[in-house]
Design a protein around this motif. Structure first.
Motif, PDB file in Angstrom:
ATOM      1  N   PHE A  11       0.956  -1.135  -0.232  1.00 26.29           N
ATOM      2  CA  PHE A  11      -0.044   0.123  -0.057  1.00 26.29           C
ATOM      3  C   PHE A  11       0.952   1.051  -0.059  1.00 26.29           C
ATOM      4  CE2 PHE A  11      -2.540  -3.142   1.707  1.00 26.29           C
ATOM      5  CZ  PHE A  11      -3.850  -3.052   1.165  1.00 26.29           C
ATOM      6  N   VAL A  12       1.036   1.755  -1.343  1.00 26.99           N
ATOM      7  CA  VAL A  12       2.117   2.961  -1.527  1.00 26.99           C
ATOM      8  C   VAL A  12       1.928   4.278  -0.771  1.00 26.99           C
ATOM      9  CG1 VAL A  12       3.494   4.035  -3.136  1.00 26.99           C
ATOM     10  CG2 VAL A  12       3.104   1.632  -3.497  1.00 26.99           C
ATOM     11  N   ARG A  13       0.879   4.800  -1.175  1.00 27.77           N
ATOM     12  CA  ARG A  13       0.199   5.832  -0.644  1.00 27.77           C
ATOM     13  C   ARG A  13      -1.142   6.176  -1.190  1.00 27.77           C
ATOM     14  NH1 ARG A  13       3.449   6.757  -5.146  1.00 27.77           N
ATOM     15  NH2 ARG A  13       2.421   7.939  -6.702  1.00 27.77           N
ATOM     16  N   CYS A  14      -1.817   7.286  -0.417  1.00 28.00           N
ATOM     17  CA  CYS A  14      -3.291   7.770  -1.089  1.00 28.00           C
ATOM     18  C   CYS A  14      -3.169   9.287  -0.583  1.00 28.00           C
ATOM     19  CB  CYS A  14      -4.150   7.030  -0.233  1.00 28.00           C
ATOM     20  SG  CYS A  14      -4.198   7.296   1.606  1.00 28.00           S
ATOM     21  N   SER A  15      -3.952   9.986  -1.612  1.00 27.86           N
ATOM     22  CA  SER A  15      -4.058  11.396  -1.557  1.00 27.86           C
ATOM     23  C   SER A  15      -5.453  11.772  -2.109  1.00 27.86           C
ATOM     24  CB  SER A  15      -3.014  12.087  -2.359  1.00 27.86           C
ATOM     25  OG  SER A  15      -3.166  11.556  -3.471  1.00 27.86           O
ATOM     26  N   TYR A  16      -5.853  13.079  -1.898  1.00 27.54           N
ATOM     27  CA  TYR A  16      -7.243  13.590  -1.931  1.00 27.54           C
ATOM     28  C   TYR A  16      -6.928  15.134  -2.501  1.00 27.54           C
ATOM     29  CZ  TYR A  16     -11.693  15.527  -2.224  1.00 27.54           C
ATOM     30  OH  TYR A  16     -12.853  16.251  -2.487  1.00 27.54           O
ATOM     31  N   ALA A  17      -7.524  15.483  -3.628  1.00 30.42           N
ATOM     32  CA  ALA A  17      -7.397  16.764  -3.977  1.00 30.42           C
ATOM     33  C   ALA A  17      -8.494  17.254  -5.065  1.00 30.42           C
ATOM     34  CB  ALA A  17      -5.886  17.081  -4.568  1.00 30.42           C
ATOM     35  N   ASP A  18      -9.113  18.078  -5.038  1.00 31.74           N
ATOM     36  CA  ASP A  18     -10.056  18.725  -5.875  1.00 31.74           C
ATOM     37  C   ASP A  18     -11.232  17.708  -6.367  1.00 31.74           C
ATOM     38  OD1 ASP A  18      -8.704  21.176  -6.036  1.00 31.74           O
ATOM     39  OD2 ASP A  18      -7.308  20.275  -7.617  1.00 31.74           O
ATOM     40  N   GLY A  19     -11.641  17.035  -5.470  1.00 35.76           N
ATOM     41  CA  GLY A  19     -12.588  15.907  -5.852  1.00 35.76           C
ATOM     42  C   GLY A  19     -12.225  14.512  -6.259  1.00 35.76           C
ATOM     43  N   VAL A  20     -10.930  14.333  -6.306  1.00 35.81           N
ATOM     44  CA  VAL A  20     -10.305  13.054  -6.703  1.00 35.81           C
ATOM     45  C   VAL A  20      -9.509  12.442  -5.392  1.00 35.81           C
ATOM     46  CG1 VAL A  20      -8.798  12.078  -8.460  1.00 35.81           C
ATOM     47  CG2 VAL A  20     -10.168  13.836  -9.049  1.00 35.81           C
ATOM     48  N   ALA A  21      -9.705  11.300  -5.250  1.00 38.29           N
ATOM     49  CA  ALA A  21      -9.044  10.276  -4.364  1.00 38.29           C
ATOM     50  C   ALA A  21      -8.252   9.459  -5.165  1.00 38.29           C
ATOM     51  CB  ALA A  21      -9.616   9.551  -3.426  1.00 38.29           C
ATOM     52  N   GLU A  22      -6.890   9.425  -4.850  1.00 36.60           N
ATOM     53  CA  GLU A  22      -5.836   8.687  -5.765  1.00 36.60           C
ATOM     54  C   GLU A  22      -5.525   7.565  -4.585  1.00 36.60           C
ATOM     55  OE1 GLU A  22      -3.377  10.475  -8.945  1.00 36.60           O
ATOM     56  OE2 GLU A  22      -1.982  10.064  -7.373  1.00 36.60           O
ATOM     57  N   LEU A  23      -5.435   6.273  -5.157  1.00 34.13           N
ATOM     58  CA  LEU A  23      -5.002   5.295  -4.237  1.00 34.13           C
ATOM     59  C   LEU A  23      -3.832   4.546  -5.012  1.00 34.13           C
ATOM     60  CD1 LEU A  23      -8.819   4.043  -3.550  1.00 34.13           C
ATOM     61  CD2 LEU A  23      -7.294   5.655  -2.148  1.00 34.13           C
ATOM     62  N   VAL A  24      -2.982   4.207  -4.320  1.00 39.71           N
ATOM     63  CA  VAL A  24      -1.668   3.625  -5.226  1.00 39.71           C
ATOM     64  C   VAL A  24      -1.181   2.309  -4.523  1.00 39.71           C
ATOM     65  CG1 VAL A  24       0.628   4.113  -6.033  1.00 39.71           C
ATOM     66  CG2 VAL A  24      -0.901   5.896  -5.674  1.00 39.71           C
ATOM     67  N   TYR A  25      -0.732   1.360  -5.159  1.00 43.53           N
ATOM     68  CA  TYR A  25      -0.445   0.174  -4.687  1.00 43.53           C
ATOM     69  C   TYR A  25       0.591  -0.359  -5.739  1.00 43.53           C
ATOM     70  CZ  TYR A  25      -5.565   0.444  -3.192  1.00 43.53           C
ATOM     71  OH  TYR A  25      -6.580   1.036  -2.760  1.00 43.53           O
TER      72      TYR A  25
END
Length: 444
Positions: A11-25
């Protein structure tokens, strides 16, 4: 890379900005898998909700990872932010084991003892009330159950929004028919996942309701809702079969065990006033179909057919393939509660007068087969519905009803076939106090 050879899922990282959640694996040190969740017209996260939002985002990252982890099921799981507190690790261990049980069964795998989320992290301070507005997100799936939940909440004057994840014209039509405000969230799986599938990844069923639940928990904090109210009935907790000592339930993330785990976690880690529940938990599928039989407003737009789900046409047959377990079960469950001509007009045919459908209905009845890997009711309630039809003149001569009467009924205990006990609600649920009046509206 060959996903089945991977040693670590990260589970590398997650972030949120401007209505978009980004989930990285990622698997091992390989290419990053990036998923995006898009929240339409998203407001800014209020400062007082920042901690709750961050906790919900991290959980979404961890739960949505099940779509990727199952591609390789490596023996080690790493979380970049460090080990998890025991409650979070336990929630995820249970979800990945039981939510992937059907996947494991179909692929001849045993996941018990194979995977464990890193634990030992400090437990966070207990979440406080976030002061969320008293309104409800009601997930819409296009079928009868969520529409029963919607109408029950409307009946008590509750403020609610119809919400769904993904693109479906059928769901959009049902949501519009409810007359509620609508929220359509988009989930974009990592494109690289499809390349992994091409390279021989493990594939199969995932607990998608758990993923959608985590998405809606984030949405509740973002948009301001104090409850997420699914429409999962009590039979969702019943296993499909047992495989080498493990219960395999196609609907595990719709069941009460997961509802309790996630509901408790949200109270302690996100916001003490954010409720997660199923409004239909006390009810059987038969009780729900009885309630739906009164909602004629939806007869021309609803569909529970998985095989034909993307088709939305002017004729009822366009919304029902008439061949899949969902079509079989909904037809059978509605039959005791609707006039026969009305039911036939919904489906465009009589599924119980078609001998070629015998094997499909046998599976629902758990006669010489196990219950299908679908969101259908228990075998015992299917038998009760079929028995009720076998006693009614208008159904008695239909091919599969006659077959039930002549071949299957003699093998059954008639004292276990009454319809009425299935119409009684149980006391087991997590419906918050302000929505409990809706339970009476369903059972009325």
């Amino acid at each position: 890379m060959q996903p089945r050879l991977a040693q670590v899922f990260r589970f590398v990282r997650c972030s949120y900005a401007d209505g978009v959640a980004e989930l990285v694996y990622a698997f091992d040190e390989g290419e990053e898998l990036v998923e995006r969740i898009r929240f339409p017209q998203a407001p800014s996260v209020p400062a007082q909700h920042a901690a709750a939002f961050d906790a919900a985002l991290k959980l979404l990252h961890l739960i949505a990872g099940v779509s990727y982890y199952k591609a390789g099921i490596p023996p080690k799981i790493e979380v970049a932010t460090g080990p998890l507190d025991d409650a979070t690790a336990e929630l995820l261990d249970q979800l990945y084991l039981h939510g992937l049980a059907e996947f494991a069964y179909r692929n001849g795998l045993d996941l018990r003892g194979r995977m464990a989320f890193p634990r030992g992290g400090a437990a966070p301070s207990v979440a406080r009330a976030a002061g969320l507005p008293k309104r409800t997100l009601v997930p819409i799936g296009g079928g009868k159950d969520s529409l029963v939940a919607v109408e029950a909440i409307k009946a008590i004057g509750g403020e609610a929004t119809a919400v769904w994840v993904g693109n479906s014209a059928l769901i959009a039509a049902c949501a519009e028919r409810t007359g509620l405000p609508a929220l359509n969230i988009q989930r974009e799986l990592a494109p690289a996942l499809f390349e992994l599938n091409r390279l021989g990844a493990w594939n199969g069923h995932i607990p998608v309701t758990a993923v959608n639940s985590a998405i809606l928990a984030l949405a509740a904090i973002l948009y301001g809702y104090d409850s997420i109210t699914f429409a999962n009935e009590r039979s969702a907790s019943a296993a499909t079969l047992e495989y080498e000592g493990q219960q395999v339930n196609h609907q595990w993330s719709k069941g009460y065990a997961f509802e309790q785990l996630l509901g408790d976690w949200l109270h302690t880690h996100v916001a003490s006033d954010l409720d997660y529940c199923s409004l239909l938990r006390p009810f059987s599928e038969l009780a729900i179909t009885r309630a739906f039989a009164k909602l004629t407003l939806y007869f021309d737009v609803f569909s529970s057919c998985n095989r034909n789900f993307r088709l939305l046409g002017p004729r009822p047959a366009d919304r029902w393939c008439g061949q899949c377990p969902k079509c079989h079960f909904v037809f059978l469950a509605l039959a005791p509660f609707l006039p026969k001509p009305r039911l036939l007009s919904i489906f465009g045919r009589n599924l119980l007068d078609d001998e070629s459908q015998a094997a499909g209905f046998d599976a629902l009845l758990e006669y010489q087969d196990h219950k299908p890997f679908e969101c259908v009711g228990e075998g015992a309630e299917a038998r009760a519905a079929m028995y009720a039809l076998s006693q009614r003149p208008e159904w008695q001569e239909d091919a599969l009803v006659a077959r039930f009467r002549d071949e299957i009924l003699p093998r059954l205990d008639p004292t276990q076939l009454a319809l009425e006990p299935w119409l009684e609600p149980s006391a087991e649920h997590r419906v918050p106090q302000r929505l409990q009046a809706a339970l009476k509206a369903i059972g009325a």
